[in-house]
Write an enzyme that holds these catalytic residues in place. Structure first.
Site, PDB file in Angstrom:
ATOM      1  CG  HIS A  65      31.551  -1.443 -13.617  1.00 45.95           C
ATOM      2  ND1 HIS A  65      31.323  -2.638 -14.263  1.00 45.95           N
ATOM      3  CD2 HIS A  65      31.168  -1.639 -12.313  1.00 45.95           C
ATOM      4  CE1 HIS A  65      30.825  -3.515 -13.400  1.00 45.95           C
ATOM      5  NE2 HIS A  65      30.711  -2.938 -12.220  1.00 45.95           N
ATOM      6  CG  ASP A  67      36.527  -0.709 -15.306  1.00 45.04           C
ATOM      7  OD1 ASP A  67      35.468  -0.647 -14.664  1.00 45.04           O
ATOM      8  OD2 ASP A  67      36.726  -1.557 -16.212  1.00 45.04           O
ATOM      9  CG  HIS A 160      28.392  -5.250 -17.478  1.00 46.83           C
ATOM     10  ND1 HIS A 160      29.292  -6.283 -17.344  1.00 46.83           N
ATOM     11  CD2 HIS A 160      29.019  -4.150 -16.955  1.00 46.83           C
ATOM     12  CE1 HIS A 160      30.390  -5.827 -16.761  1.00 46.83           C
ATOM     13  NE2 HIS A 160      30.250  -4.553 -16.502  1.00 46.83           N
ATOM     14  CG  HIS A 248      37.427  -4.403 -20.325  1.00 49.14           C
ATOM     15  ND1 HIS A 248      37.198  -5.465 -19.499  1.00 49.14           N
ATOM     16  CD2 HIS A 248      36.992  -3.319 -19.655  1.00 49.14           C
ATOM     17  CE1 HIS A 248      36.635  -5.029 -18.372  1.00 49.14           C
ATOM     18  NE2 HIS A 248      36.513  -3.729 -18.439  1.00 49.14           N
TER      19      HIS A 248
HETATM   20 ZN   LIG Z   1      31.801  -3.063 -16.240  1.00 50.88          ZN
HETATM   21 ZN   LIG Z   2      35.166  -2.684 -17.222  1.00 54.06          ZN
END
Ligand SMILES: [Zn+2]
Ligand SMILES: [Zn+2]
Length: 288
Positions: A65, A67, A160, A248
């Site tokens: 991902h 980020d 995830h 996060h």
């Molecule tokens: Zn993620």
């Molecule tokens: Zn993330």
């Protein structure tokens, strides 16, 4: 005296918020400096923490991902640009197989003209990458060890989905151990790994608190693969976790009051251990 510290280099999420860099955790033991993920502005936070990219020993990726990976090229380039002075060599990057590996293999392609011109005009060494990948497993697997054998990093597959091949890591030093969840819904794999750890750095989302406001929006699906704060408290208590360091943070806290709500949620889940709601550069020591 403990020689091991854990620093949050970023506590933010894809939606940018003031004072919160993108995902990242720095674990230091003596001269070993291990970085886990590198979201936006990681290079700046590293410098603020007293670690130049040239001082990093290795960088680990939890999943692809954006980020979590968007600043890896900056870490790598900043290190290489100083190679003539520091002779640090290419940064070892350790990543799960699959899309995260594909990202780190290709991420420098867009900089090829820049790399070429810098090489020509500064007589810098040839640009090279140093990438090692592994197949995520549901059982903790060693993925890195320091040359003196004192520091070991293990990985375990987390949940995830729809992102596949996402992992959590555990770092063990002579002082103790720290587990870094990466992004995941609350799952036994992470808590098994953290059962005996000194601190669990875990992602968190106030899903139940936001349930009404996100009804019918894409966030319903997105939050489904992150860790609800109340459930996190239930698991932390069940697994007798010593210390939970939250990062996060969804939604990004903008005040002490906002931050306190995350801890309250873990308490509602029944957790009685230590909770730290992270800010960028929050640093803790582990062990005695
Ligand atoms: Zn993620
Ligand atoms: Zn993330």
């Amino acid at each position: 005296m403990s020689n091991t510290t854990v620093t949050l280099t970023g506590t933010g999420v894809p939606h940018a918020a003031p004072s919160r860099a993108g995902a990242g955790v720095l674990v230091r033991y003596k001269k070993i400096a291990l970085q886990f993920d590198a979201g936006r502005a990681t290079v700046l936070r590293l410098i603020e923490a007293g670690v130049s990219p040239t001082n990093l020993t290795a960088l680990f990726v939890t999943h692809y991902h954006s980020d979590h990976v968007v600043d890896i090229p900056d870490v790598v380039l900043t290190r290489w640009i100083q190679e003539n002075m520091h002779k640090a060599g290419p940064l070892p990057i350790i990543t799960p197989h699959g899309s995260a590996l594909r990202f780190v293999e290709r991420m420098m392609d867009a900089f090829d003209d820049d790399i070429h011109v810098r090489q020509e005009h500064t007589d810098n060494v040839d640009f090279r990458t140093d990438i090692t990948s592994f197949a995520p497993s549901t059982r903790p697997t060693e993925v890195w060890r320091s040359s003196d054998g004192e520091v070991v990093v293990e990985a375990v597959a987390v949940h995830h989905e729809p992102v596949m091949d996402a992992v959590a890591y555990r770092v063990t030093t002579p002082d103790g151990s720290v587990v870094i969840s990466g992004d995941t819904r609350v799952c036994d794999e992470v808590f098994e790994l953290a059962r005996t750890a000194d601190v669990l750095v875990h992602e968190v989302c106030r899903t139940q608190a936001m349930a009404e406001s996100i009804k019918g929006t894409p966030f319903e699906q997105i939050f489904d693969y992150h860790s609800d704060s109340i459930v996190l408290g239930e698991f932390a208590q069940q697994y007798n976790i010593n210390h939970v360091l939250l990062t996060h943070l969804i939604p990004s806290p903008r005040s002490e009051e906002d931050s306190a709500k995350f801890e309250s949620d873990l308490r509602r889940g029944g957790y009685t251990g230590m909770v730290t709601v992270g800010n960028d550069l929050t640093t803790i020591s582990i062990g005695k």
